[in-house]
Design a protein around this motif. Structure first.
Motif, PDB file in Angstrom:
ATOM      1  N   ASN A 141      36.007 -31.639  10.785  1.00 12.10           N
ATOM      2  CA  ASN A 141      36.975 -32.343   9.944  1.00 12.10           C
ATOM      3  C   ASN A 141      38.136 -31.430   9.578  1.00 12.10           C
ATOM      4  O   ASN A 141      39.279 -31.874   9.476  1.00 12.10           O
ATOM      5  CB  ASN A 141      36.296 -32.884   8.683  1.00 12.10           C
ATOM      6  N   ILE A 187      39.309 -39.056   5.679  1.00 12.43           N
ATOM      7  CA  ILE A 187      37.968 -38.584   6.017  1.00 12.43           C
ATOM      8  C   ILE A 187      37.040 -38.768   4.827  1.00 12.43           C
ATOM      9  O   ILE A 187      35.910 -39.248   4.979  1.00 12.43           O
ATOM     10  CB  ILE A 187      38.005 -37.114   6.477  1.00 12.43           C
ATOM     11  N   VAL A 193      40.844 -42.684  10.558  1.00 13.25           N
ATOM     12  CA  VAL A 193      40.884 -41.297  11.047  1.00 13.25           C
ATOM     13  C   VAL A 193      41.313 -41.244  12.502  1.00 13.25           C
ATOM     14  O   VAL A 193      42.161 -40.440  12.882  1.00 13.25           O
ATOM     15  CB  VAL A 193      39.522 -40.599  10.829  1.00 13.25           C
TER      16      VAL A 193
END
Length: 179
Positions: A76, A90, A100
């Motif tokens: 991430n 996220i 995303v």
């Protein structure tokens, strides 16, 4: 002409098991021809496919004329740092989400100065699935010319490698459709 066979049943997508690497090469060459004909460049923003899309595309001789590059953003942190995905997406939706993957595609076009970017994020398994996002759930987004976004959630069956391969094929077919 080679035909790629997709079986779609109740929002589940399975690639014909008889499809082999030669057909993947045919698909990669079709992407190349389409991009060159349109004068477009492309990039990839990959998570669960781990660079397989970029690898297949760069196996085509002359790909440097239309392939700008790719980012494998498995974490991430890299999604936010390299592809400019807002961390709020996220936090709220999870890495495997429409929000995303669309941000990854947009960021990929911007960061890699490409006309088209395909982005992939999913749960390839064998673990990591949840009731809401079972193994085989893969979001694919395409950012096309003029930042035109398209995205879709797929549910692929099979083992990890089969899920990844199916995602690669659907991502490339979407590039052709996006052009």
């Amino acid at each position: 002409m080679v035909m790629v066979v997709f079986l779609i049943m109740r929002d589940k997508v399975m690639i014909d098991p008889n499809q082999d690497q030669d057909q993947d090469q045919v698909l990669a060459h079709k992407v190349a021809a389409t991009l060159m004909h349109k004068g477009h460049t492309m990039a990839t923003a990959e998570s669960c496919t781990g660079g397989a899309i970029g690898s297949l595309l760069t196996s085509v001789a002359g790909s440097s004329r239309w392939f700008n590059g790719g980012v494998i953003s498995y974490s991430n942190h890299l999604k936010t740092q390299l592809l400019r995905v807002d961390s709020k997406y996220i936090d709220v939706h999870g890495a495997v989400s429409k929000e995303v993957v669309e941000a990854m595609a947009l960021g990929g076009c911007e960061v890699m100065a490409a006309d088209i970017c395909v982005a992939v994020s999913g749960v390839a398994g064998p673990s990591g699935g949840t009731a809401a996002k079972p193994v085989g759930s893969v979001w694919i987004a395409w950012c096309g010319p003029e930042q035109r976004l398209t995205s879709r959630l797929y549910h692929f069956d099979g083992a990890r490698k089969e899920i990844q391969s199916a995602a690669v094929r659907m991502a490339l077919q979407g590039v052709i459709n996006q052009c």
